[in-house]
Write an enzyme that holds these catalytic residues in place. Structure first.
Site, PDB file in Angstrom:
ATOM      1  NE  ARG A   1      28.967  43.888 -73.558  1.00  0.00           N
ATOM      2  CZ  ARG A   1      29.094  42.578 -73.727  1.00  0.00           C
ATOM      3  NH1 ARG A   1      29.691  41.830 -72.789  1.00  0.00           N
ATOM      4  NH2 ARG A   1      28.670  41.991 -74.809  1.00  0.00           N
TER       5      ARG A   1
ATOM      6  CE1 TYR B   1      31.173  33.858 -69.506  1.00  0.00           C
ATOM      7  CE2 TYR B   1      32.619  32.313 -68.405  1.00  0.00           C
ATOM      8  CZ  TYR B   1      32.408  33.541 -69.003  1.00  0.00           C
ATOM      9  OH  TYR B   1      33.441  34.447 -69.109  1.00  0.00           O
TER      10      TYR B   1
ATOM     11  NE  ARG C   1      36.094  40.601 -74.680  1.00  0.00           N
ATOM     12  CZ  ARG C   1      34.826  40.272 -74.466  1.00  0.00           C
ATOM     13  NH1 ARG C   1      33.894  40.648 -75.332  1.00  0.00           N
ATOM     14  NH2 ARG C   1      34.476  39.577 -73.400  1.00  0.00           N
TER      15      ARG C   1
ATOM     16  CD  GLU D   1      27.228  39.428 -65.443  1.00  0.00           C
ATOM     17  OE1 GLU D   1      27.982  40.417 -65.589  1.00  0.00           O
ATOM     18  OE2 GLU D   1      26.906  38.680 -66.379  1.00  0.00           O
TER      19      GLU D   1
ATOM     20  CG  HIS E   1      32.284  38.935 -67.736  1.00  0.00           C
ATOM     21  ND1 HIS E   1      31.354  38.397 -68.599  1.00  0.00           N
ATOM     22  CD2 HIS E   1      31.573  39.601 -66.790  1.00  0.00           C
ATOM     23  CE1 HIS E   1      30.139  38.702 -68.181  1.00  0.00           C
ATOM     24  NE2 HIS E   1      30.227  39.431 -67.085  1.00  0.00           N
TER      25      HIS E   1
ATOM     26  CE  LYS F   1      36.358  36.497 -70.213  1.00  0.00           C
ATOM     27  NZ  LYS F   1      35.803  35.943 -71.471  1.00  0.00           N
TER      28      LYS F   1
ATOM     29  CG  PHE G   1      32.362  27.341 -76.810  1.00  0.00           C
ATOM     30  CD1 PHE G   1      32.249  28.166 -75.695  1.00  0.00           C
ATOM     31  CD2 PHE G   1      31.487  27.554 -77.870  1.00  0.00           C
ATOM     32  CE1 PHE G   1      31.307  29.182 -75.639  1.00  0.00           C
ATOM     33  CE2 PHE G   1      30.544  28.568 -77.823  1.00  0.00           C
ATOM     34  CZ  PHE G   1      30.449  29.380 -76.710  1.00  0.00           C
TER      35      PHE G   1
ATOM     36  CG  ASN H   1      37.147  37.226 -74.616  1.00  0.00           C
ATOM     37  OD1 ASN H   1      37.269  36.894 -73.435  1.00  0.00           O
ATOM     38  ND2 ASN H   1      35.995  37.175 -75.256  1.00  0.00           N
TER      39      ASN H   1
ATOM     40  CB  THR I   1      32.663  37.891 -78.295  1.00  0.00           C
ATOM     41  OG1 THR I   1      31.448  38.419 -77.754  1.00  0.00           O
ATOM     42  CG2 THR I   1      33.090  36.681 -77.479  1.00  0.00           C
TER      43      THR I   1
HETATM   44  N1  UDP Z   1      33.025  32.280 -75.857  1.00  0.00           N
HETATM   45  C1  UDP Z   1      33.742  31.266 -76.521  1.00  0.00           C
HETATM   46  N2  UDP Z   1      33.344  30.910 -77.790  1.00  0.00           N
HETATM   47  C2  UDP Z   1      32.288  31.508 -78.411  1.00  0.00           C
HETATM   48  C3  UDP Z   1      31.574  32.523 -77.732  1.00  0.00           C
HETATM   49  C4  UDP Z   1      31.975  32.883 -76.469  1.00  0.00           C
HETATM   50  O1  UDP Z   1      34.688  30.707 -75.974  1.00  0.00           O
HETATM   51  O2  UDP Z   1      31.985  31.135 -79.566  1.00  0.00           O
HETATM   52  C5  UDP Z   1      33.466  32.686 -74.508  1.00  0.00           C
HETATM   53  C6  UDP Z   1      34.260  33.990 -74.532  1.00  0.00           C
HETATM   54  O3  UDP Z   1      35.282  33.925 -73.566  1.00  0.00           O
HETATM   55  C7  UDP Z   1      33.200  35.016 -74.142  1.00  0.00           C
HETATM   56  C8  UDP Z   1      32.375  34.221 -73.141  1.00  0.00           C
HETATM   57  O4  UDP Z   1      32.341  32.896 -73.683  1.00  0.00           O
HETATM   58  O5  UDP Z   1      33.782  36.199 -73.606  1.00  0.00           O
HETATM   59  C9  UDP Z   1      30.973  34.733 -72.933  1.00  0.00           C
HETATM   60  O6  UDP Z   1      30.304  34.763 -74.157  1.00  0.00           O
HETATM   61  P1  UDP Z   1      29.340  35.965 -74.538  1.00  0.00           P
HETATM   62  O7  UDP Z   1      28.612  35.569 -75.779  1.00  0.00           O
HETATM   63  O8  UDP Z   1      28.530  36.344 -73.346  1.00  0.00           O
HETATM   64  O9  UDP Z   1      30.377  37.115 -74.949  1.00  0.00           O
HETATM   65  P2  UDP Z   1      30.859  38.445 -74.206  1.00  0.00           P
HETATM   66  O10 UDP Z   1      29.662  39.025 -73.494  1.00  0.00           O
HETATM   67  O11 UDP Z   1      31.958  38.050 -73.266  1.00  0.00           O
HETATM   68  O12 UDP Z   1      31.359  39.330 -75.317  1.00  0.00           O
HETATM   69 MG    MG Z   2      28.334  38.076 -72.207  1.00  0.00          MG
END
Ligand code: UDP
Ligand code: MG
Length: 154
Positions: free
Chosen positions: A86, A50, A103, A127, A116, A10, A58, A113, A92
């Site tokens: 993962r 997304y 992270r 993806e 992705h 990112k 957000f 964070n 997250t």
């Molecule tokens: N995100 C955020 N606020 C939240 C949840 C997610 O800004 O409350 C952002 C964060 O950068 C995250 C991305 O949205 O990595 C994708 O969200 P997801 O729930 O898919 O989490 P990830 O798979 O990245 O752990």
């Molecule tokens: Mg995700």
């Protein structure tokens, strides 16, 4: 099973000078880099990527933060690569993510964070197609395979 998965470094990672360090962790783990490139994301690809978050309050700041700099898109390959990557990513929110995960080790944010990572085989396929053309992902043959795995693991 030999799998491929998508990682995005990112903008916060480029801004903080952490790209090499994060790529290094995947290499040291033994994941093979089958594709890698820089890309400037736009609203269209971010709305798709997304889609599960477009209704969230957000979403606007997330989308804008993902456009601050180019991202680095990486196709990682390995046995069970999707779940391994993962696990390496961590949960997250960097404040809750286990130490030892990317992270957990590199960020304090629920949004900024670092990476992705695809969360399932279905997501990985969709993806990778979203971020790479077929010719941008390379067949690495048996490169390093005898050192990375036992013969019956691949
Ligand atoms: N995100 C955020 N606020 C939240 C949840 C997610 O800004 O409350 C952002 C964060 O950068 C995250 C991305 O949205 O990595 C994708 O969200 P997801 O729930 O898919 O989490 P990830 O798979 O990245 O752990
Ligand atoms: Mg995700």
């Amino acid at each position: 099973m030999l799998e491929r998965t998508l990682v995005l470094l990112k903008p916060c990672t480029m801004e903080r000078g952490l790209m090499g360090e994060i790529i290094n962790r995947y290499e040291k783990k033994g994941l093979r880099i089958a594709g890698m490139k820089m890309m400037q994301l736009d609203d269209a690809i971010l709305a798709e990527h997304y889609a599960h978050l477009v209704e969230k309050s957000f979403f606007g700041i997330l989308r804008d933060s993902m456009k601050r700099t180019p991202v680095v898109a990486i196709c990682l390959e390995g046995v069970d690569a999707i779940s391994v990557v993962r696990k390496m990513t961590g949960s997250t929110n960097g404040r809750n993510a286990d130490l030892g995960t990317i992270r957990g080790d590199y960020c304090m944010s629920n949004q900024q964070n670092i990476v992705h990572a695809s969360d399932s085989p279905e997501a990985a396929q969709v993806e990778l197609n979203r971020f790479f053309r077929p010719e941008e992902i390379f067949d690495l043959g048996d490169l390093n395979m005898p050192r990375l795995y036992a013969l019956d693991e691949v």
